[in-house]
Design a protein around this motif. Structure first.
Motif, PDB file in Angstrom:
ATOM      1  N   THR A  60     -83.173   5.481  69.346  1.00  0.00           N
ATOM      2  CA  THR A  60     -83.968   4.642  70.054  1.00  0.00           C
ATOM      3  C   THR A  60     -83.589   3.191  69.967  1.00  0.00           C
ATOM      4  O   THR A  60     -82.898   2.764  68.868  1.00  0.00           O
ATOM      5  CB  THR A  60     -85.488   4.755  69.701  1.00  0.00           C
ATOM      6  N   GLU A  63     -84.820   2.099  66.356  1.00  0.00           N
ATOM      7  CA  GLU A  63     -83.925   2.440  65.220  1.00  0.00           C
ATOM      8  C   GLU A  63     -82.808   1.642  65.369  1.00  0.00           C
ATOM      9  O   GLU A  63     -82.107   1.484  64.114  1.00  0.00           O
ATOM     10  CB  GLU A  63     -83.575   4.059  65.644  1.00  0.00           C
ATOM     11  N   GLN A  71     -82.750   6.202  58.658  1.00  0.00           N
ATOM     12  CA  GLN A  71     -82.567   7.116  59.958  1.00  0.00           C
ATOM     13  C   GLN A  71     -83.526   8.173  59.389  1.00  0.00           C
ATOM     14  O   GLN A  71     -84.376   8.834  60.215  1.00  0.00           O
ATOM     15  CB  GLN A  71     -81.310   7.082  60.715  1.00  0.00           C
ATOM     16  N   ARG A  74     -87.271   7.758  59.446  1.00  0.00           N
ATOM     17  CA  ARG A  74     -87.779   7.731  60.677  1.00  0.00           C
ATOM     18  C   ARG A  74     -87.986   9.131  61.288  1.00  0.00           C
ATOM     19  O   ARG A  74     -89.063   9.515  61.944  1.00  0.00           O
ATOM     20  CB  ARG A  74     -87.033   6.861  61.673  1.00  0.00           C
ATOM     21  N   LYS A  75     -86.917  10.001  61.107  1.00  0.00           N
ATOM     22  CA  LYS A  75     -86.870  11.274  61.568  1.00  0.00           C
ATOM     23  C   LYS A  75     -88.135  12.120  61.120  1.00  0.00           C
ATOM     24  O   LYS A  75     -88.728  12.762  61.347  1.00  0.00           O
ATOM     25  CB  LYS A  75     -85.650  12.042  61.292  1.00  0.00           C
ATOM     26  N   ILE A  77     -90.913  10.992  59.621  1.00  0.00           N
ATOM     27  CA  ILE A  77     -92.092  10.379  60.284  1.00  0.00           C
ATOM     28  C   ILE A  77     -92.357  10.996  61.557  1.00  0.00           C
ATOM     29  O   ILE A  77     -93.388  11.379  61.972  1.00  0.00           O
ATOM     30  CB  ILE A  77     -92.039   8.882  60.230  1.00  0.00           C
ATOM     31  N   ASP A  78     -91.193  11.075  62.381  1.00  0.00           N
ATOM     32  CA  ASP A  78     -91.684  11.799  63.880  1.00  0.00           C
ATOM     33  C   ASP A  78     -92.122  13.036  63.491  1.00  0.00           C
ATOM     34  O   ASP A  78     -93.019  13.560  64.413  1.00  0.00           O
ATOM     35  CB  ASP A  78     -90.203  11.805  64.529  1.00  0.00           C
ATOM     36  N   TYR A  79     -91.492  13.797  62.719  1.00  0.00           N
ATOM     37  CA  TYR A  79     -92.083  15.270  62.445  1.00  0.00           C
ATOM     38  C   TYR A  79     -93.476  15.175  61.684  1.00  0.00           C
ATOM     39  O   TYR A  79     -94.460  16.024  62.098  1.00  0.00           O
ATOM     40  CB  TYR A  79     -90.965  16.022  61.633  1.00  0.00           C
ATOM     41  N   GLU A  81     -95.729  13.153  62.080  1.00  0.00           N
ATOM     42  CA  GLU A  81     -96.909  12.669  63.132  1.00  0.00           C
ATOM     43  C   GLU A  81     -97.210  13.992  63.908  1.00  0.00           C
ATOM     44  O   GLU A  81     -98.419  13.873  64.627  1.00  0.00           O
ATOM     45  CB  GLU A  81     -96.121  11.704  64.074  1.00  0.00           C
ATOM     46  N   ARG A  82     -96.369  15.105  64.041  1.00  0.00           N
ATOM     47  CA  ARG A  82     -97.056  16.277  64.808  1.00  0.00           C
ATOM     48  C   ARG A  82     -97.812  17.107  64.108  1.00  0.00           C
ATOM     49  O   ARG A  82     -98.263  18.263  64.487  1.00  0.00           O
ATOM     50  CB  ARG A  82     -95.651  16.846  65.188  1.00  0.00           C
TER      51      ARG A  82
END
Length: 103
Positions: A60, A63, A71, A74-75, A77-79, A81-82
């Motif tokens: 993104t 990023e 990175q 960040r990945k 954190i993305d997971y 958040e779900r």
């Protein structure tokens, strides 16, 4: 952030990906000197070109511009958040155990 940041960041990411400036230029549909002109500071990509570069590196805009956070974090954190609260608590317990074992 200075004007050279974009070129330096492209060089860093390109080397990690293992592609030459020429190959990246061709992959993006430009002449062989496109990336070299950007990394040398002679030119800047258009907004459309910059978004194509983000896509090329599968990242993104945030990023691309935020070098402070690796990175992989960040990945993660993305997971995270779900997750619901119960799963997040379980994950935090596992992370804490890993960190304590490294002492």
């Amino acid at each position: 952030m200075d004007v050279l940041f974009i070129g330096e960041r492209i060089t860093e990411l390109r080397l990690k990906k293992g592609v030459s400036e020429y190959q990246m230029s061709y992959d993006l549909g430009h002449n062989k000197n496109y990336i070299r002109a950007i990394t040398s500071g002679r030119s800047l990509p258009s907004v459309q070109g910059l978004f194509a570069i983000f896509e090329y590196f599968e990242m993104t805009p945030s990023e691309f511009f935020d070098k402070e956070q690796p990175q992989m974090i960040r990945k993660a954190i993305d997971y995270m958040e779900r997750l619901d609260d119960e799963d997040m608590l379980s994950l935090l317990t596992i992370i804490q155990a890993f960190c304590q074992s490294k002492k």
